[in-house]
Every structure is written in C-alpha cells, then in structure tokens.
Design a protein around this motif. Structure first.
Motif, PDB file in Angstrom:
ATOM      1  N   GLY A  31       0.815  -1.216   0.000  1.00  0.00           N
ATOM      2  CA  GLY A  31       0.000   0.000   0.000  1.00  0.00           C
ATOM      3  C   GLY A  31       0.843   1.258   0.000  1.00  0.00           C
ATOM      4  O   GLY A  31       0.547   2.226  -0.713  1.00  0.00           O
ATOM      5  N   ILE A  32       1.915   1.258   0.778  1.00  0.00           N
ATOM      6  CA  ILE A  32       2.807   2.415   0.814  1.00  0.00           C
ATOM      7  C   ILE A  32       3.553   2.551  -0.510  1.00  0.00           C
ATOM      8  O   ILE A  32       3.711   3.661  -1.040  1.00  0.00           O
ATOM      9  N   GLN A  34       2.607   1.756  -3.442  1.00  0.00           N
ATOM     10  CA  GLN A  34       1.735   2.192  -4.529  1.00  0.00           C
ATOM     11  C   GLN A  34       1.382   3.677  -4.435  1.00  0.00           C
ATOM     12  O   GLN A  34       0.741   4.217  -5.319  1.00  0.00           O
ATOM     13  N   SER A  35       1.828   4.318  -3.392  1.00  0.00           N
ATOM     14  CA  SER A  35       1.598   5.744  -3.236  1.00  0.00           C
ATOM     15  C   SER A  35       2.381   6.512  -4.303  1.00  0.00           C
ATOM     16  O   SER A  35       3.508   6.137  -4.647  1.00  0.00           O
ATOM     17  N   PRO A  36       1.826   7.599  -4.807  1.00  0.00           N
ATOM     18  CA  PRO A  36       2.547   8.367  -5.830  1.00  0.00           C
ATOM     19  C   PRO A  36       3.698   9.209  -5.265  1.00  0.00           C
ATOM     20  O   PRO A  36       4.438   9.833  -6.019  1.00  0.00           O
ATOM     21  N   ALA A  37       3.855   9.216  -3.963  1.00  0.00           N
ATOM     22  CA  ALA A  37       4.920  10.011  -3.336  1.00  0.00           C
ATOM     23  C   ALA A  37       6.293   9.438  -3.697  1.00  0.00           C
ATOM     24  O   ALA A  37       6.438   8.239  -3.927  1.00  0.00           O
ATOM     25  N   GLN A  42       8.223   8.012   1.276  1.00  0.00           N
ATOM     26  CA  GLN A  42       7.668   6.713   1.634  1.00  0.00           C
ATOM     27  C   GLN A  42       8.510   5.992   2.689  1.00  0.00           C
ATOM     28  O   GLN A  42       7.967   5.230   3.494  1.00  0.00           O
ATOM     29  N   TYR A  45       7.479   5.955   6.411  1.00  0.00           N
ATOM     30  CA  TYR A  45       6.271   5.157   6.644  1.00  0.00           C
ATOM     31  C   TYR A  45       6.588   3.666   6.603  1.00  0.00           C
ATOM     32  O   TYR A  45       6.041   2.886   7.394  1.00  0.00           O
TER      33      TYR A  45
END
Length: 71
Positions: A31-32, A34-37, A42, A45
C-alpha cells in the motif's frame, strides 16, 4: 493445564501469528509502495510501520512465553 500442552499451544500460536503478521506487513508495504509520493517520503512510513507491526508481534510473543511459564 499441563506444561507440555501449554508449550504446544504457544508454539502453534506463535507460528500462526508470525505468518499472519507477515501478510499484514506485506499488505501495508505494498500500500505504501503504490503511493505516488517519492521514495524519500515513503521510507519513514515503511520503517515506522515495520517497527510497529513487528514490535507488536514481539510483545505478543513475550506474553505467550510468560503464559507458557518457561522463560
């Protein structure tokens, strides 16, 4: 409850919880990821969630060992 029974129950609970924890950890990390950041945002986190998830597992393991009465 007999000591050997406690040992077997604790052993299987540890195995089940370990596998369950790895699946939860993988879900969180995916989930982390797949973040666009960007990765630099990331990383904290990823590290924080890993420490929290496996810290809780360690506490549960210590509780099971205390309940088991061997350590």
């Amino acid at each position: 409850m007999e000591q050997k029974q406690k040992h077997i129950i604790a052993l299987w609970l540890k195995r089940i919880l370990g596998i369950f924890t790895i699946f939860i950890w993988g879900y969180v990390i995916i989930g982390i990821a797949q973040s666009p950041a960007p990765f630099a945002e990331q990383a904290p986190y990823c590290m924080g969630s890993t420490m929290l998830i496996f810290g809780i597992l360690t506490g549960i393991f210590k509780g099971l060992e205390y309940w088991e009465g061997n350590r």
